[in-house]
Write an enzyme that holds these catalytic residues in place. Structure first.
Site, short mmCIF file in Angstrom:
data_model
loop_
_atom_site.label_atom_id
_atom_site.label_comp_id
_atom_site.label_asym_id
_atom_site.label_seq_id
_atom_site.Cartn_x
_atom_site.Cartn_y
_atom_site.Cartn_z
N ARG A 119 0.58 -8.52 13.62
CA ARG A 119 -0.04 -7.57 12.68
C ARG A 119 -0.90 -8.31 11.65
O ARG A 119 -1.97 -7.84 11.28
CB ARG A 119 1.05 -6.76 11.97
CG ARG A 119 1.62 -5.68 12.88
CD ARG A 119 2.96 -5.19 12.37
NE ARG A 119 2.90 -4.60 11.06
CZ ARG A 119 3.91 -4.61 10.19
NH1 ARG A 119 5.05 -5.19 10.51
NH2 ARG A 119 3.80 -4.02 9.04
N LYS A 155 0.84 -1.22 0.00
CA LYS A 155 0.00 0.00 0.00
C LYS A 155 0.87 1.26 0.00
O LYS A 155 0.61 2.20 -0.74
CB LYS A 155 -0.93 0.03 1.23
CG LYS A 155 -1.86 -1.17 1.34
CD LYS A 155 -2.82 -1.03 2.50
CE LYS A 155 -2.13 -0.95 3.87
NZ LYS A 155 -1.50 -2.21 4.31
N ARG A 187 -9.36 0.43 8.92
CA ARG A 187 -8.86 -0.90 9.26
C ARG A 187 -9.82 -1.67 10.15
O ARG A 187 -9.57 -2.84 10.44
CB ARG A 187 -7.56 -0.73 10.04
CG ARG A 187 -6.30 -1.11 9.29
CD ARG A 187 -5.17 -0.57 10.13
NE ARG A 187 -4.00 -1.35 10.09
CZ ARG A 187 -2.89 -0.97 9.46
NH1 ARG A 187 -2.86 0.15 8.76
NH2 ARG A 187 -1.81 -1.70 9.53
N ARG A 223 11.93 -5.78 4.75
CA ARG A 223 11.62 -4.36 4.55
C ARG A 223 12.56 -3.44 5.33
O ARG A 223 12.91 -3.69 6.47
CB ARG A 223 10.18 -4.11 4.99
CG ARG A 223 9.69 -2.73 4.66
CD ARG A 223 8.21 -2.70 4.54
NE ARG A 223 7.56 -2.71 5.83
CZ ARG A 223 6.24 -2.54 5.98
NH1 ARG A 223 5.47 -2.39 4.91
NH2 ARG A 223 5.70 -2.55 7.17
N ARG A 283 11.82 -1.30 10.87
CA ARG A 283 10.81 -0.81 11.81
C ARG A 283 10.68 -1.79 12.98
O ARG A 283 10.77 -3.00 12.79
CB ARG A 283 9.46 -0.69 11.09
CG ARG A 283 9.23 0.69 10.55
CD ARG A 283 8.08 0.76 9.61
NE ARG A 283 6.90 0.00 10.05
CZ ARG A 283 5.79 -0.08 9.34
NH1 ARG A 283 5.71 0.54 8.18
NH2 ARG A 283 4.76 -0.77 9.77
P1 ADP Z 1 1.30 -2.03 7.99
O1 ADP Z 1 0.15 -1.80 7.05
O2 ADP Z 1 2.48 -2.58 7.31
O3 ADP Z 1 0.90 -2.80 9.22
P2 ADP Z 1 1.19 0.72 8.95
O4 ADP Z 1 2.32 1.67 8.87
O5 ADP Z 1 -0.03 1.00 8.14
O6 ADP Z 1 1.84 -0.68 8.58
O7 ADP Z 1 0.72 0.58 10.48
C1 ADP Z 1 1.63 0.38 11.52
C2 ADP Z 1 0.88 0.32 12.84
O8 ADP Z 1 0.21 1.57 13.07
C3 ADP Z 1 -0.22 -0.72 12.93
O9 ADP Z 1 0.26 -1.99 13.28
C4 ADP Z 1 -1.11 -0.12 14.03
O10 ADP Z 1 -0.56 -0.30 15.30
C5 ADP Z 1 -1.04 1.36 13.71
N1 ADP Z 1 -2.10 1.79 12.77
C6 ADP Z 1 -1.93 2.29 11.50
N2 ADP Z 1 -3.10 2.56 10.93
C7 ADP Z 1 -4.06 2.23 11.83
C8 ADP Z 1 -5.47 2.26 11.82
N3 ADP Z 1 -6.16 2.70 10.75
N4 ADP Z 1 -6.13 1.84 12.93
C9 ADP Z 1 -5.47 1.40 14.02
N5 ADP Z 1 -4.13 1.33 14.09
C10 ADP Z 1 -3.42 1.74 13.01
#
Ligand code: ADP
Length: 240
Positions: free
Chosen positions: A179, A22, A97, A135, A168
């Site tokens: 995750r 994404k 999400r 990554r 990360r």
């Molecule tokens: P990825 O899609 O690879 O898990 P992101 O950078 O989108 O990585 O998200 C990293 C973390 O940030 C998630 O594991 C969560 O803890 C938090 N996060 C991001 N977006 C959301 C969301 N829309 N709702 C809740 N937590 C979120």
């Protein structure tokens, strides 16, 4: 001009598992669409880096690979969407999400007569695990690399600003599993939600293609006449 006068606001939601690409697609897409890339993960990480009260509140949740509370994320996104650069459109990455977030976003969009397009990037589970484990990210500009499939020109260093790349915290193996579990239980069901509510959902197989080839396909989908049809701000086709 207000947003309600802009029935052609280009709202794109990139949906998919962690590691489905994404972030990479959003980065390529923002050049093509000329609208900002809004990543809730990047926004939350920025608060954690700054060490402000929000950052302190969400740090342990993120480090464990769990989802941050809906109210926190909804508020963050709403504030960001109110900024002038998002008036003509935006690319959402990592949001919504959960069902609560999806309902919140759909209400916000419908209230403004904006019809979003949801792009679901479908990637094979084993490919995802390999991608996440390899990554690397630039802590300064956010550019993503993969040590196998998309390495930087000089190992360990960002091509764009020379910063040292980092893994990360939440890309450690046990956290990756958490995750992916959070995605399966809380996020994947949104595909049915989007369908049931008649949102415009397009599914694209994103396992094998290069980021550039995939981006071409995503752009073509978003800019197809069917998707670009204007809609009257007064009309809401979705009742959620
Ligand atoms: P990825 O899609 O690879 O898990 P992101 O950078 O989108 O990585 O998200 C990293 C973390 O940030 C998630 O594991 C969560 O803890 C938090 N996060 C991001 N977006 C959301 C969301 N829309 N709702 C809740 N937590 C979120």
């Amino acid at each position: 001009m207000t947003r309600t006068q802009l029935s052609m606001t280009q709202a794109v939601v990139l949906f998919g598992s962690p590691g489905s690409g994404k972030g990479t697609q959003a980065n390529l897409l923002k050049t093509c669409l000329k609208v900002p890339h809004i990543s809730t993960g990047d926004m939350l990480r920025e608060h954690v880096r700054e060490g402000n009260s929000l950052g302190v509140k969400v740090a342990s949740t993120m480090q464990a690979g769990s989802l941050v509370r809906d109210e926190v994320v909804n508020h963050l996104v709403e504030e960001r969407l109110a900024e002038p650069d998002a008036l003509e459109g935006f690319i959402l990455d990592g949001y919504p999400r959960t069902r609560t977030q999806a309902e919140h976003l759909c209400g916000w969009l419908d209230g403004r007569g904006i019809r979003e397009v949801v792009i679901h990037l479908i990637v094979d589970y084993n490919v995802i695990v390999a991608r996440l484990a390899g990554r690397r990210q630039c802590p300064r500009c956010g550019t993503l690399y993969n040590i196998v499939s998309n390495p930087p020109r000089v190992a360990g260093v960002c091509d764009l600003d020379g910063e040292k790349l980092v893994v990360r915290d939440d890309d450690q193996e046990s956290v990756i599993r958490q995750r992916l579990a959070a995605y399966e239980s809380q996020s994947r069901p949104l595909i049915d939600f989007f369908r049931e509510k008649g949102r415009r959902l397009y599914e694209i197989d994103a396992s094998d293609q290069s980021p550039e080839a995939l981006s071409f396909q995503v752009c073509r989908t978003i800019q197809s006449p069917e998707v670009r049809q204007p809609v009257s701000p007064a009309v809401s086709t979705n009742d959620h």
